[in-house]
Structures are given as C-alpha cells and as structure tokens.
Design a protein around this motif. Structure first.
Motif, PDB file in Angstrom:
ATOM      1  N   GLN A   1       0.865  -1.181   0.000  1.00 54.12           N
ATOM      2  CA  GLN A   1       0.000   0.000   0.000  1.00 54.12           C
ATOM      3  C   GLN A   1       0.896   1.223   0.000  1.00 54.12           C
ATOM      4  OE1 GLN A   1      -2.306  -0.155   3.610  1.00 54.12           O
ATOM      5  NE2 GLN A   1      -0.624  -0.999   4.758  1.00 54.12           N
ATOM      6  N   PRO A   2       0.328   2.407  -0.142  1.00 59.22           N
ATOM      7  CA  PRO A   2       1.194   3.591  -0.122  1.00 59.22           C
ATOM      8  C   PRO A   2       2.058   3.593   1.138  1.00 59.22           C
ATOM      9  CG  PRO A   2      -1.035   4.216  -0.725  1.00 59.22           C
ATOM     10  CD  PRO A   2      -1.080   2.765  -0.322  1.00 59.22           C
ATOM     11  N   ALA A   3       3.341   3.897   0.954  1.00 56.43           N
ATOM     12  CA  ALA A   3       4.280   3.880   2.071  1.00 56.43           C
ATOM     13  C   ALA A   3       5.054   5.189   2.109  1.00 56.43           C
ATOM     14  CB  ALA A   3       5.237   2.708   1.929  1.00 56.43           C
ATOM     15  N   PHE A   4       5.374   5.625   3.320  1.00 53.61           N
ATOM     16  CA  PHE A   4       6.020   6.919   3.511  1.00 53.61           C
ATOM     17  C   PHE A   4       7.138   6.788   4.519  1.00 53.61           C
ATOM     18  CE2 PHE A   4       1.398   7.188   3.190  1.00 53.61           C
ATOM     19  CZ  PHE A   4       1.273   7.737   1.933  1.00 53.61           C
ATOM     20  N   GLN A   5       8.102   7.677   4.426  1.00 55.58           N
ATOM     21  CA  GLN A   5       9.151   7.792   5.425  1.00 55.58           C
ATOM     22  C   GLN A   5       8.651   8.745   6.516  1.00 55.58           C
ATOM     23  OE1 GLN A   5      12.367   6.187   5.282  1.00 55.58           O
ATOM     24  NE2 GLN A   5      11.030   5.042   3.917  1.00 55.58           N
ATOM     25  N   VAL A   6       9.060   8.494   7.767  1.00 57.36           N
ATOM     26  CA  VAL A   6       8.615   9.313   8.893  1.00 57.36           C
ATOM     27  C   VAL A   6       8.940  10.785   8.661  1.00 57.36           C
ATOM     28  CG1 VAL A   6       8.946   9.771  11.360  1.00 57.36           C
ATOM     29  CG2 VAL A   6       8.742   7.416  10.548  1.00 57.36           C
ATOM     30  N   ASN A   7      10.163  11.085   8.189  1.00 57.91           N
ATOM     31  CA  ASN A   7      10.542  12.490   7.998  1.00 57.91           C
ATOM     32  C   ASN A   7       9.697  13.144   6.909  1.00 57.91           C
ATOM     33  OD1 ASN A   7      11.782  11.066   5.922  1.00 57.91           O
ATOM     34  ND2 ASN A   7      13.651  12.267   5.986  1.00 57.91           N
ATOM     35  N   GLU A   8       9.242  12.351   5.943  1.00 56.33           N
ATOM     36  CA  GLU A   8       8.373  12.876   4.888  1.00 56.33           C
ATOM     37  C   GLU A   8       7.012  13.276   5.476  1.00 56.33           C
ATOM     38  OE1 GLU A   8       6.548  11.143   0.680  1.00 56.33           O
ATOM     39  OE2 GLU A   8       7.378   9.749   2.131  1.00 56.33           O
ATOM     40  N   VAL A   9       6.447  12.403   6.311  1.00 57.56           N
ATOM     41  CA  VAL A   9       5.159  12.699   6.945  1.00 57.56           C
ATOM     42  C   VAL A   9       5.295  13.930   7.833  1.00 57.56           C
ATOM     43  CG1 VAL A   9       3.374  11.835   8.518  1.00 57.56           C
ATOM     44  CG2 VAL A   9       4.449  10.269   6.870  1.00 57.56           C
ATOM     45  N   GLN A  10       6.356  13.986   8.615  1.00 60.75           N
ATOM     46  CA  GLN A  10       6.556  15.123   9.521  1.00 60.75           C
ATOM     47  C   GLN A  10       6.685  16.431   8.758  1.00 60.75           C
ATOM     48  OE1 GLN A  10       9.919  13.691  11.755  1.00 60.75           O
ATOM     49  NE2 GLN A  10       8.626  12.806  13.334  1.00 60.75           N
ATOM     50  N   LYS A  11       7.335  16.381   7.603  1.00 67.41           N
ATOM     51  CA  LYS A  11       7.495  17.594   6.786  1.00 67.41           C
ATOM     52  C   LYS A  11       6.121  18.140   6.375  1.00 67.41           C
ATOM     53  CE  LYS A  11       8.516  17.472   2.314  1.00 67.41           C
ATOM     54  NZ  LYS A  11       9.237  17.224   1.066  1.00 67.41           N
ATOM     55  N   TYR A  12       5.235  17.251   5.963  1.00 65.65           N
ATOM     56  CA  TYR A  12       3.921  17.693   5.502  1.00 65.65           C
ATOM     57  C   TYR A  12       2.980  18.054   6.650  1.00 65.65           C
ATOM     58  CZ  TYR A  12       5.407  16.262   0.884  1.00 65.65           C
ATOM     59  OH  TYR A  12       6.083  16.160  -0.302  1.00 65.65           O
ATOM     60  N   LEU A  13       3.342  17.673   7.877  1.00 60.50           N
ATOM     61  CA  LEU A  13       2.513  18.035   9.027  1.00 60.50           C
ATOM     62  C   LEU A  13       3.102  19.213   9.800  1.00 60.50           C
ATOM     63  CD1 LEU A  13       1.408  14.547  10.365  1.00 60.50           C
ATOM     64  CD2 LEU A  13       0.149  16.138   8.907  1.00 60.50           C
ATOM     65  N   LYS A  14       4.048  19.908   9.172  1.00 62.53           N
ATOM     66  CA  LYS A  14       4.661  21.078   9.811  1.00 62.53           C
ATOM     67  C   LYS A  14       3.571  22.107  10.107  1.00 62.53           C
ATOM     68  CE  LYS A  14       8.356  24.338   9.432  1.00 62.53           C
ATOM     69  NZ  LYS A  14       9.679  24.545   8.954  1.00 62.53           N
ATOM     70  N   GLY A  15       3.595  22.613  11.321  1.00 60.66           N
ATOM     71  CA  GLY A  15       2.619  23.613  11.726  1.00 60.66           C
ATOM     72  C   GLY A  15       1.364  23.026  12.356  1.00 60.66           C
ATOM     73  N   ALA A  16       1.350  21.710  12.583  1.00 59.72           N
ATOM     74  CA  ALA A  16       0.176  21.065  13.184  1.00 59.72           C
ATOM     75  C   ALA A  16      -0.049  21.609  14.586  1.00 59.72           C
ATOM     76  CB  ALA A  16       0.366  19.558  13.216  1.00 59.72           C
TER      77      ALA A  16
END
Length: 148
Positions: free
Chosen positions: A81-96
C-alpha cells in the motif's frame, strides 16, 4: 591517497611520543598499515602526540570509510500500500496544532504540498494528541521505499 582518521589512530596504537616519521611508520607497519599510509607517515616530522601527526597528515585525511556506504544498500519493507518515510510525513505536518483528527491532518498535509496517497492515509487517522500518535496510527504505511 586519503586515509580515515580512525585508520591512522588504529595503526598508531601503542605510540610512545615524541616520535619521528620513521618511528611512526615502523609502528604503523607493525600494526598492519598499508604501504601508502606507512609512506605518508615517513614524511611526518617529530610529533609530540597524535594531534601533531594528524596536522601533518591533514591533506591526506578524509578517505572513504572501509566497508562502503551502507546507505546505498538500504532495505525497505514492502507494504503493499502507499508507504512513507517518517521524515516525509513530519514535513507535511509542519505547523500542526494538536490535538487534530485525520481530516484536519489531511487538510494540513495537502496545504503543505503532500500528495493524494499521504492525504488519503491521514484521513484514516483518528484523533491524535501529537506527532507520535499520528505515526503509531500510520505504522503500516511507514518504512517503504521513498517516492514509491
């Protein structure tokens, strides 16, 4: 030829300073140094300690690390299934601004430039009080090959 500092230190184990280049080269040879390093050490003047040896060799330091580059041989799990790296997810959640639910996280990630695969996965996240909770809920999507 360039040498790693750790390699030089290894072959100079047991040095009794002060020592000159000839003595350093003999010790290095006894400790298994290659001919290139032995030759470089012969050119060292009198050294009162390892720091002086390193200063004299500084133009010859910084070679490749023995054993190759392990990052070139990185293994990734197949998630199916779609897979992501932790740092990639964190980058897109910047400002949460936690706590947030999946819909809010997906909207933030989309605003930060995330693709449909990640925003879709984030929509399935329940209420999360921080980034660690998001990662736990996404764990089956984490660790895949970057960009896969």
């Amino acid at each position: 030829m360039a040498f790693q500092v750790t390699e030089v230190q290894r072959v100079l184990k047991g040095a009794d300073y002060p020592m000159d280049g000839k003595q350093l080269a003999a010790l290095a040879k006894k400790n298994g140094a290659g001919d290139d390093l032995v030759g470089a050490l012969k050119g060292v003047g009198k050294a009162n300690g390892p720091n002086e040896v390193m200063k004299e060799l500084k133009g010859d330091l910084g070679g490749s690390t023995p054993g190759g580059n392990k990052s070139e041989h990185r293994e990734y799990k197949e998630t199916g299934q779609p897979a992501f790296q932790v740092n990639e997810v964190q980058k897109y959640l910047k400002g949460a601004d936690y706590p947030m639910d999946g819909t809010e996280l997906a909207a933030l990630a989309e605003k930060n430039g995330a693709g449909d695969d990640l925003t879709g996965a984030l929509k399935g996240v329940g209420r999360a009080n921080g980034p660690n909770e998001v990662m736990k809920q996404l764990k089956e999507h984490l660790g895949g090959r970057p960009g896969a």
